[in-house]
Design an enzyme around this catalytic site. Structure first.
Site, mmCIF file in Angstrom:
data_model
loop_
_atom_site.group_PDB
_atom_site.id
_atom_site.type_symbol
_atom_site.label_atom_id
_atom_site.label_comp_id
_atom_site.label_asym_id
_atom_site.label_seq_id
_atom_site.Cartn_x
_atom_site.Cartn_y
_atom_site.Cartn_z
ATOM 1 N N ASN A 1 -11.595 -6.759 6.417
ATOM 2 C CA ASN A 1 -10.269 -6.112 6.441
ATOM 3 C C ASN A 1 -9.898 -5.913 7.905
ATOM 4 O OD1 ASN A 1 -10.494 -5.854 3.718
ATOM 5 N ND2 ASN A 1 -10.666 -3.623 3.700
ATOM 6 N N GLY A 2 -8.630 -6.086 8.228
ATOM 7 C CA GLY A 2 -8.208 -5.867 9.618
ATOM 8 C C GLY A 2 -7.723 -7.167 10.231
ATOM 9 N N LYS B 1 -0.916 -0.489 -0.493
ATOM 10 C CA LYS B 1 -0.933 0.971 -0.533
ATOM 11 C C LYS B 1 -1.120 1.592 0.843
ATOM 12 C CE LYS B 1 -0.764 4.973 -2.455
ATOM 13 N NZ LYS B 1 0.581 5.440 -2.797
ATOM 14 N N HIS C 1 32.060 6.041 7.575
ATOM 15 C CA HIS C 1 31.965 5.346 8.870
ATOM 16 C C HIS C 1 31.437 3.920 8.713
ATOM 17 C CE1 HIS C 1 33.046 8.988 10.933
ATOM 18 N NE2 HIS C 1 32.132 9.635 10.235
ATOM 19 N N LYS D 1 12.365 4.210 -2.905
ATOM 20 C CA LYS D 1 11.654 4.037 -4.180
ATOM 21 C C LYS D 1 12.278 2.879 -4.958
ATOM 22 C CE LYS D 1 8.743 5.629 -3.578
ATOM 23 N NZ LYS D 1 8.326 6.465 -2.480
ATOM 24 N N GLU E 1 14.625 8.649 0.491
ATOM 25 C CA GLU E 1 13.431 8.451 -0.322
ATOM 26 C C GLU E 1 13.784 7.796 -1.668
ATOM 27 O OE1 GLU E 1 10.454 8.293 0.190
ATOM 28 O OE2 GLU E 1 9.435 8.632 -1.708
ATOM 29 N N CYS F 1 -6.389 -4.812 2.588
ATOM 30 C CA CYS F 1 -7.241 -5.557 1.675
ATOM 31 C C CYS F 1 -8.316 -4.600 1.190
ATOM 32 C CB CYS F 1 -7.881 -6.726 2.399
ATOM 33 S SG CYS F 1 -6.710 -7.702 3.336
ATOM 34 N N ARG G 1 -4.232 -2.211 -3.178
ATOM 35 C CA ARG G 1 -4.195 -2.272 -1.708
ATOM 36 C C ARG G 1 -3.725 -3.634 -1.194
ATOM 37 N NH1 ARG G 1 -6.917 0.582 1.812
ATOM 38 N NH2 ARG G 1 -7.324 2.680 1.117
ATOM 39 N N GLU H 1 11.627 -0.673 -3.235
ATOM 40 C CA GLU H 1 10.270 -1.221 -3.154
ATOM 41 C C GLU H 1 9.715 -1.647 -4.501
ATOM 42 O OE1 GLU H 1 7.238 1.264 -1.356
ATOM 43 O OE2 GLU H 1 8.019 3.055 -2.313
ATOM 44 N N TRP I 1 -4.693 -9.186 1.192
ATOM 45 C CA TRP I 1 -3.258 -9.102 1.456
ATOM 46 C C TRP I 1 -3.052 -9.954 2.711
ATOM 47 C CZ3 TRP I 1 -0.011 -7.354 5.423
ATOM 48 C CH2 TRP I 1 1.317 -7.075 5.071
#
Ligand code: M6R
Length: 612
Positions: free
Chosen positions: A102-103, A607, A508, A489, A485, A2, A27, A492, A76
């Site tokens: 935040n937290g 973020k 496999h 990308k 990666e 947040c 964020r 997300e 968030w």
């Protein structure tokens, strides 16, 4: 995850804190709110579900919401769904004070039960709301705001960055941190508190990064910092080096696109001043390790999450290849709980763009608690990880705002390459070999630019994937983490399910998924494994998979197999990931943009992940 912004000074506070939380929307962004101390010392509280713009639209006329002291928050959700009543700031029952947090308060349930038993009525489902009620409780006992906050935080388990305003002490903001960043911004006769400097650098670059368990009381004419145990602290003033332009999109549609296009410069910034040509080696002074100790390293453990973990995995291939030092790459969330074995002469290296990722921070603390020297690779100067490591290297990528990490990744890989050369030159790497890598590294920014110039071509390929529901990314050797990666990308930001695999693993299991609906993005460089990967591509084609190949030289075979081919510049095998990842970043960007997704702020993501 947040964001918090607070202001105290002589200007109208609300536009300043609203502008600040807009800059922090990357964020966390499911709801937001602001609390302002009005001219009659009343508390104005405005909250909205959705984006900050919704909050801004809902605000009353400035004449009804003016005040010089305010705190704002963008959320968030962790405890309680995204909704207006769960949005911060939260208040005590009397609505005399407000808290942005935040937290996570881990013992909130026990605290809430006790408060409810004493008649407190809660208005939200959040863990945060215990804080204003507890602070209010201590205020009623006669403690001033700072002391009430101090007493409250003694009762709390978990992590917090908080900012508090109180109508009965309207001349101050009290802020504190533990495990969640909090920064004091020092202006001319005005002060700011924030969880992220990018929110305030248009106002001031003079900041103090609070340490864990510190409380700051900020008034218009000054501030005092103390610890939770009430020991006074001086606070070290730092100057933020970021340029204000780095937090603007400029001519680009999205921050992510801007950041992809910044890579020629950000990669150059990562190696600038760090190449010692005369000795054909790298110079990484921030490691703080004398050559004798660097030579003694027998093993490296790299710890990170997400994209930083992928950079670490690439680093492991390069370091093992060049320096012949064994490297293990661990997910921080696993490492911190699995009682890791850390043999003598092990170097632990944590990688984090933000420098605030909770799992990475906990893993770093676990390693340090075992007496191991821990170095860090971070982007954000003054971040918690940068401060808690024994040494390290800043990647100098500049502000990365897009949630999907791009330029930080290539800068991390660049610094890991320098580290590999440095360690290699102390072992088996000859001056000629060292010079060859470092000289070629200097050409990488131009080669990245050549790939960026293929943007239109890549968008056309992206158009062929817009309606897909799945995608497979394949690479061998050092390109396997690049495939991971590329898949990350895509998933997300476009919400298309994508998996990265070492190409040889395809047969496999994943091969069962291949049919004409499945796009397969394959990195097929002309290295020692070229023939092997071409065989893997034949297997895809035989099952009618649609092939998009990234190559560094065209031939009939690849052209015949591929539905689309992108030919990127050739370079040394060690440096190829710095190039092969660029088209994958652009591909993901364009697929998401063509699907009209919110590229910079994908759903459910933030973020920096400052909660477990
Ligand atoms: O700030 P960090 O590098 O520690 O962040 C780690 C991950 O959360 C981050 O890389 C995440 O995977 C990104 N969204 C990837 O684009």
């Amino acid at each position: 995850m947040c964001g918090i912004v607070g202001y105290i000074g002589h200007r109208n506070a609300i536009p300043i804190v609203i502008e600040g939380i807009k800059r922090l929307e990357y964020r966390g962004y499911d709801s937001s709110g602001v609390a302002v101390i009005g001219s009659e010392n009343t508390l104005g509280l405005f909250r909205r579900q959705g984006k900050v713009i919704e909050l801004e639209r809902s605000l009353p006329a400035p004449s009804k919401s003016a005040g010089n002291v305010a705190i704002a928050h963008t959320r968030w959700a962790t405890h309680g769904e995204p909704s207006e009543r769960n949005a911060h700031p939260h208040t005590n029952c009397e609505k005399t004070l407000a808290v942005a947090h935040n937290g996570i308060i881990e013992n909130f349930k026990a605290l809430r039960d006790r408060l409810e038993a004493e008649g407190c009525v809660f208005a939200s489902e959040t863990d945060t709301e215990v804080l204003p009620h507890l602070i209010g409780f201590f205020r009623q006992k006669g403690l001033d705001l700072t002391e009430a906050v101090r007493e409250t935080l003694q009762l709390v388990d978990g992590t917090y960055g908080i900012a508090v305003v109180d109508t009965e002490q309207p001349d101050r903001i009290v802020a504190a941190r533990k495990g969640s960043p909090l920064i004091l911004g020092i202006g001319d006769d005005e002060f700011f508190v924030t969880s992220d400097v990018s929110a305030i650098i248009i106002h001031t670059k003079k900041v103090i990064y609070l340490e864990d368990r510190e409380i700051v009381t900020v008034r218009r004419d000054g501030f005092e910092i103390s610890t939770l145990d009430n020991i006074s602290v001086e606070g070290k003033v730092s100057i933020v080096e970021w340029d204000v332009s780095s937090i603007d999109k400029g001519p680009y549609k999205h921050f992510m696109l801007k950041e992809i296009f910044e890579q020629p410069e950000s990669v150059a910034n990562a190696f600038r001043g760090r190449i010692a040509d005369s000795l054909s080696t790298a110079r990484l002074g921030g490691l703080g390790l004398p050559p004798q100790e660097l030579r003694r390293i027998k093993q490296i453990q790299i710890i990170a999450c997400g994209t930083s973990w992928h950079a670490g995995l690439i680093g492991s291939y390069i370091i093992e290849d060049i320096a012949r030092v064994p490297v293990r790459v661990e997910y921080a969330g696993e490492y911190r709980y699995r009682n890791p074995i850390i043999p003598e002469d092990t170097l632990v290296l944590v990688i984090s763009q933000s420098g605030e990722t909770a799992d990475t921070l906990a893993a770093l603390r676990e390693a340090r608690a075992r007496g191991v020297r821990v170095l860090g690779l971070t982007n954000v100067v003054g971040s918690t990880i940068a401060r808690e490591t024994d040494g390290g290297v800043y990647i100098h990528a500049g502000a990365e705002i897009g949630v999907a990490s791009t330029k930080a990744f290539t800068s991390q890989v660049t610094v890991l390459t320098l580290l590999a050369v440095l360690l290699g030159r102390m072992r088996h790497l000859s001056p000629l070999e060292g010079a060859e890598i470092l000289n070629e590294l200097k050409h990488i920014p131009d080669k990245i630019q050549t790939i960026l110039d293929m943007n239109v071509e890549i968008r056309a390929i992206a158009a062929s994937m817009v309606d897909d529901r799945n995608a497979l990314y394949l690479g061998r050797g050092v390109h396997y983490p690049v495939a991971l990666e590329g898949a990350l990308k895509l998933k997300e930001i476009s919400y298309i399910h994508a998996e990265g695999y070492p190409a040889a693993e395809m047969k496999h299991g994943p091969i069962a998924l291949i049919d004409k609906e499945m796009p397969v993005v394959a990195i097929a460089m002309r290295d020692a494994l070229y023939d092997k990967i071409v065989s893997n591509l034949q297997e895809v084609k035989a099952r009618h998979g649609r092939l998009i190949t990234i190559v560094d030289g065209l031939d009939d075979q690849i052209e015949a197999l591929s539905d689309h081919t992108l030919c990127i510049p050739a370079t040394l095998p060690t440096l190829q990931p710095l190039l092969s990842v660029i088209p994958l970043q652009l591909l993901a960007y364009h697929v998401a943009d063509l699907r009209n997704m919110n590229v910079d702020q994908p759903r459910n993501l933030a973020k920096s992940v400052t909660v477990e």
